[in-house]
Design an enzyme around this catalytic site. Structure first.
Site, PDB file in Angstrom:
ATOM      1  N   ALA A  85       0.936  -1.343   0.075  1.00 46.09           N
ATOM      2  CA  ALA A  85      -0.253  -0.068  -0.110  1.00 46.09           C
ATOM      3  C   ALA A  85       0.992   1.317   0.097  1.00 46.09           C
ATOM      4  O   ALA A  85       0.535   2.227  -0.737  1.00 46.09           O
ATOM      5  CB  ALA A  85      -0.888  -0.130   1.124  1.00 46.09           C
ATOM      6  N   TRP A 130       5.364 -11.259   3.668  1.00 48.11           N
ATOM      7  CA  TRP A 130       4.902 -12.653   4.370  1.00 48.11           C
ATOM      8  C   TRP A 130       3.822 -12.919   3.550  1.00 48.11           C
ATOM      9  O   TRP A 130       3.583 -14.415   3.782  1.00 48.11           O
ATOM     10  CB  TRP A 130       4.677 -12.567   5.922  1.00 48.11           C
ATOM     11  CG  TRP A 130       6.046 -12.049   6.689  1.00 48.11           C
ATOM     12  CD1 TRP A 130       6.286 -10.910   6.879  1.00 48.11           C
ATOM     13  CD2 TRP A 130       7.080 -13.097   7.126  1.00 48.11           C
ATOM     14  NE1 TRP A 130       7.431 -11.069   7.813  1.00 48.11           N
ATOM     15  CE2 TRP A 130       7.900 -12.185   7.677  1.00 48.11           C
ATOM     16  CE3 TRP A 130       7.007 -14.470   7.078  1.00 48.11           C
ATOM     17  CZ2 TRP A 130       9.108 -12.742   8.605  1.00 48.11           C
ATOM     18  CZ3 TRP A 130       8.083 -15.085   7.549  1.00 48.11           C
ATOM     19  CH2 TRP A 130       9.199 -14.233   8.502  1.00 48.11           C
ATOM     20  N   GLY A 155      -0.388 -16.823  -0.246  1.00 48.49           N
ATOM     21  CA  GLY A 155      -1.358 -17.262  -1.037  1.00 48.49           C
ATOM     22  C   GLY A 155      -1.352 -16.585  -2.448  1.00 48.49           C
ATOM     23  O   GLY A 155      -1.155 -16.959  -3.488  1.00 48.49           O
ATOM     24  N   GLU A 173      -8.610 -20.166  -3.249  1.00 49.88           N
ATOM     25  CA  GLU A 173      -8.930 -20.165  -1.790  1.00 49.88           C
ATOM     26  C   GLU A 173     -10.133 -20.077  -1.225  1.00 49.88           C
ATOM     27  O   GLU A 173     -11.010 -20.052  -2.031  1.00 49.88           O
ATOM     28  CB  GLU A 173      -7.679 -18.873  -1.360  1.00 49.88           C
ATOM     29  CG  GLU A 173      -6.349 -19.231  -1.506  1.00 49.88           C
ATOM     30  CD  GLU A 173      -5.568 -17.997  -0.986  1.00 49.88           C
ATOM     31  OE1 GLU A 173      -4.420 -18.197  -0.718  1.00 49.88           O
ATOM     32  OE2 GLU A 173      -5.929 -16.861  -1.202  1.00 49.88           O
ATOM     33  N   ARG A 206     -13.075 -18.305   5.412  1.00 53.85           N
ATOM     34  CA  ARG A 206     -11.953 -18.128   6.517  1.00 53.85           C
ATOM     35  C   ARG A 206     -12.440 -18.507   7.930  1.00 53.85           C
ATOM     36  O   ARG A 206     -12.105 -19.275   8.763  1.00 53.85           O
ATOM     37  CB  ARG A 206     -11.042 -17.328   6.572  1.00 53.85           C
ATOM     38  CG  ARG A 206      -9.781 -17.320   7.082  1.00 53.85           C
ATOM     39  CD  ARG A 206      -8.869 -16.238   6.699  1.00 53.85           C
ATOM     40  NE  ARG A 206      -8.409 -16.616   5.361  1.00 53.85           N
ATOM     41  CZ  ARG A 206      -7.357 -15.946   4.672  1.00 53.85           C
ATOM     42  NH1 ARG A 206      -7.117 -14.612   5.347  1.00 53.85           N
ATOM     43  NH2 ARG A 206      -6.765 -16.146   3.505  1.00 53.85           N
ATOM     44  N   HIS A 253      -4.707 -12.986  12.088  1.00 52.86           N
ATOM     45  CA  HIS A 253      -3.922 -12.850  10.968  1.00 52.86           C
ATOM     46  C   HIS A 253      -4.261 -11.550  10.461  1.00 52.86           C
ATOM     47  O   HIS A 253      -3.369 -11.019   9.891  1.00 52.86           O
ATOM     48  CB  HIS A 253      -4.521 -14.060  10.031  1.00 52.86           C
ATOM     49  CG  HIS A 253      -4.158 -14.109   8.569  1.00 52.86           C
ATOM     50  ND1 HIS A 253      -2.767 -14.207   8.524  1.00 52.86           N
ATOM     51  CD2 HIS A 253      -4.584 -13.921   7.311  1.00 52.86           C
ATOM     52  CE1 HIS A 253      -2.462 -14.231   7.152  1.00 52.86           C
ATOM     53  NE2 HIS A 253      -3.772 -14.037   6.721  1.00 52.86           N
ATOM     54  N   LEU A 263      -3.871  -7.652  -0.604  1.00 55.11           N
ATOM     55  CA  LEU A 263      -3.080  -7.074  -1.346  1.00 55.11           C
ATOM     56  C   LEU A 263      -3.538  -6.171  -2.508  1.00 55.11           C
ATOM     57  O   LEU A 263      -3.184  -5.102  -2.758  1.00 55.11           O
ATOM     58  CB  LEU A 263      -2.044  -8.112  -2.186  1.00 55.11           C
ATOM     59  CG  LEU A 263      -0.955  -9.237  -1.123  1.00 55.11           C
ATOM     60  CD1 LEU A 263      -0.351  -9.968  -1.765  1.00 55.11           C
ATOM     61  CD2 LEU A 263       0.127  -8.077  -0.461  1.00 55.11           C
TER      62      LEU A 263
HETATM   63  C1  SIN Z   1      -3.094 -17.450   2.720  1.00 53.12           C
HETATM   64  O1  SIN Z   1      -2.224 -17.586   1.785  1.00 53.12           O
HETATM   65  O2  SIN Z   1      -3.606 -18.243   3.280  1.00 53.12           O
HETATM   66  C2  SIN Z   1      -3.289 -16.243   3.307  1.00 53.12           C
HETATM   67  C3  SIN Z   1      -3.673 -15.191   2.142  1.00 53.12           C
HETATM   68  C4  SIN Z   1      -4.454 -14.233   2.656  1.00 53.12           C
HETATM   69  O3  SIN Z   1      -4.657 -13.785   3.786  1.00 53.12           O
HETATM   70  O4  SIN Z   1      -5.086 -13.537   1.917  1.00 53.12           O
END
Ligand code: SIN
Length: 569
Positions: free
Chosen positions: A31, A64, A67, A133, A307, A368, A409
């Protein structure tokens, strides 16, 4: 409830040094660097853009990210489908206009990142490789280096900033507080800099706008995937300056964080959802010893449910079985696939004594992502004139009660571009010197509060919350707020910021008496659209967090909305 006033601002800048820049960007992840690069182009020749960052450029969360970055880039996919998945994951708490901006501008923003030099993975046929995902109904996650997406994006952005001499960088600089003009707008920023030659110690930057891109607050919990720098500095600074924090209670716990034992503390290894996207499954024990899958029947997407659904199912199974963790079974992916697709996770797991090719990976939820943050409009503007916010520090409205995987992101890219598009026309006049004094009392908290604060937050304000636990947390945090600091250093400022955001989060979580997305109340187990469709907004009154609920229609479906218009509030 919290009564002791939280740490205030520095009484006066009293800087050891003063410099000037038109715009200060706080933070150097996706960002911050995207905002700086685009602002440099939009502001034109002669304008000074300064990036300040608390550590190295790559020390934040972007580095870090495993995904990837979500965008409707694949054949058959569309922004409308991405929009629907985002709204459903957000559990009726997203701002539909913000989501629409994210998904419609996202594909171009990713293409621009690629043009800037970020190298993403491609399939053998040369097409961009896209995976899936939790919560996504399409393969739309672009990734780099297998599971090193953030590191590649960070590398490309740092290289681009290196090619832009107009952008000045001050590293190892903690942003302390905004300096405000007589009308309450941004006039400057104080910094505490460590070891940067002439600019050492506390100094001030006179400026005409500040863009906060300083990341999240994961370090308020004992176990988090966030790096050590994520101490909520930007949220605390904005709150002290009069900005509003929105929906802070929506802290996302990632379901599959590698469990390293009961005493493990600090940043923990993430096992990306993409591992489940490639076929790994959750089990409550080794299948050869009778362990079973437990996500089937819980949600139509099973192990790839959103999630919050997976995190709750894991917690429930942990409680039912009395075990401190569950397991991820990804052995069938095989050594060659693991080495090519998830080299970072493979190496990290092996370094902790677990070989995912032959063994189950112990996993449990850990903090997270902060889906809430500094409230902004669609162009990153906060309530403080001249203060903008983007990325995890902000609440732009795209994540609602539960961020869709790999949208973060993308949010950093899209909303930093938006800020850079409006900010040049909104630059404030230079404040007349001297910079105004701050009438509010200064204060810090005693060193060493961090462990106690994290223990309180993890035990009482973590995945599973209740009124009794939240009240106890407020009392414990209140006691920590009363003790004065002996040494004023960066660590003490971070502790003060952690205390501020922990207290604000606890107040917000207490007010929301329902279960929605990542906010799980044991005493109010249902989603309550009649009572709680809307947002928890929080400000500081006399140093004490004051939260209020503002209603908004709950929608998990796309609104039939007008297209977003430039400059709209
Ligand atoms: C992950 O790779 O599980 C995390 C990806 C995210 O938090 O968007």
């Amino acid at each position: 409830m919290t009564r002791t006033p939280l740490p205030g601002r520095l009484r006066a800048p009293e800087p050891g040094w003063t410099i000037a820049a038109d715009v200060v960007v706080v933070g150097s992840g996706i960002a911050g660097l995207t905002a700086a690069l685009r602002l440099k182009d939009r502001l034109g020749a002669g304008a000074r853009v300064l990036v300040v960052t608390k550590d190295r450029l790559a020390a934040g969360s972007t580095q870090w990210a495993q995904g990837g970055i979500a965008a409707a880039l694949g054949p058959g996919d569309s922004p409308a489908e991405h929009e629907l998945d985002t709204l459903v994951a957000g559990a009726g708490a997203c701002d539909p206009a913000a989501v629409r901006a994210l998904v419609t501008e996202g594909p171009d923003a990713v293409r621009e990142l690629i043009a800037l030099g970020a190298t993403f993975d491609h399939d053998p046929d040369g097409e961009l490789s896209l995976t899936r995902e939790g919560g996504h109904h399409r393969d739309r996650i672009a990734h780099a280096g297998g599971d090193a997406t953030g590191a590649e994006i960070q590398r490309a952005l740092i290289a681009a900033v290196g090619r832009a001499p107009e952008i000045e960088i001050v590293k190892r600089a903690l942003a302390l507080d905004l300096l405000l003009d007589a009308d309450g707008g941004v006039a400057g920023l104080t910094l505490h800099v460590l070891g940067e030659g002439q600019r050492d110690g506390v100094g001030a930057v006179r400026c005409r706008a500040v863009v906060l891109a300083s990341g999240g607050l994961g370090q308020v919990f004992s176990q988090t995937t966030n790096p050590a720098v994520s101490t909520g500095d930007g949220m605390a600074l904005a709150l002290r300056a009069g900005a509003t924090l929105r929906d802070l209670e929506f802290v996302q716990f990632h379901p599959t964080v590698m469990w390293l034992g009961p005493d493990s503390h600090g940043q923990q290894p993430l096992i990306s959802e993409a591992v489940r996207g490639e076929g790994a499954v959750l089990v409550d024990g080794p299948p050869e010893d009778g362990g079973r899958r437990f996500m089937q029947g819980v949600h139509e997407l099973a192990d790839l449910a959103p999630r919050d659904v997976v995190a709750k199912a894991i917690m429930r199974r942990m409680i039912e079985t009395g075990r401190p963790h569950m397991w991820l079974d990804a052995r069938h992916l095989g050594a060659a696939f693991w080495e090519r697709r998830f080299p970072t996770i493979l190496a990290t797991a092996r370094s902790h004594g677990v070989d995912p090719v032959t063994q189950l990976i112990p996993v449990a939820p850990a903090c997270h992502y902060a889906s809430g943050g500094v409230r902004t409009d669609l162009w990153g503007r906060t309530d403080v004139p001249g203060l903008y916010a983007t990325g995890e520090v902000a609440c732009s409205g795209v994540h609602g009660a539960n961020r869709l995987a790999s949208n973060s992101l993308l949010e950093g890219l899209v909303f930093s571009r938006r800020i850079a598009d409006v900010l040049p026309d909104e630059l404030r006049p230079w404040a007349s010197e001297p910079l105004p004094d701050d009438p509010r009392p200064a204060g810090l908290v005693a060193g060493g509060v961090r462990d106690a604060l994290q223990a309180t937050m993890s035990a009482r304000v973590g995945v599973l919350r209740s009124r009794a636990g939240l009240d106890a947390a407020a009392t414990e945090l209140d006691a920590l707020a009363g003790a004065p600091a002996e040494v004023v250093d960066v660590h003490a400022w971070e502790d003060a910021n952690l205390l501020t955001v922990a207290s604000a989060l606890t107040v917000a979580a207490t007010l929301r008496e329902e279960t929605r997305g990542s906010h799980w109340r044991e005493d109010f187990p249902e989603r309550d659209d009649a009572g709680f469709a809307g947002h928890v907004d929080l400000v500081l009154r006399d140093g004490v967090p004051a939260a209020a609920f503002s209603a908004a229609p709950a929608s998990d479906r796309p609104a039939v909305a007008e297209p977003v218009v430039a400059g709209e509030r």
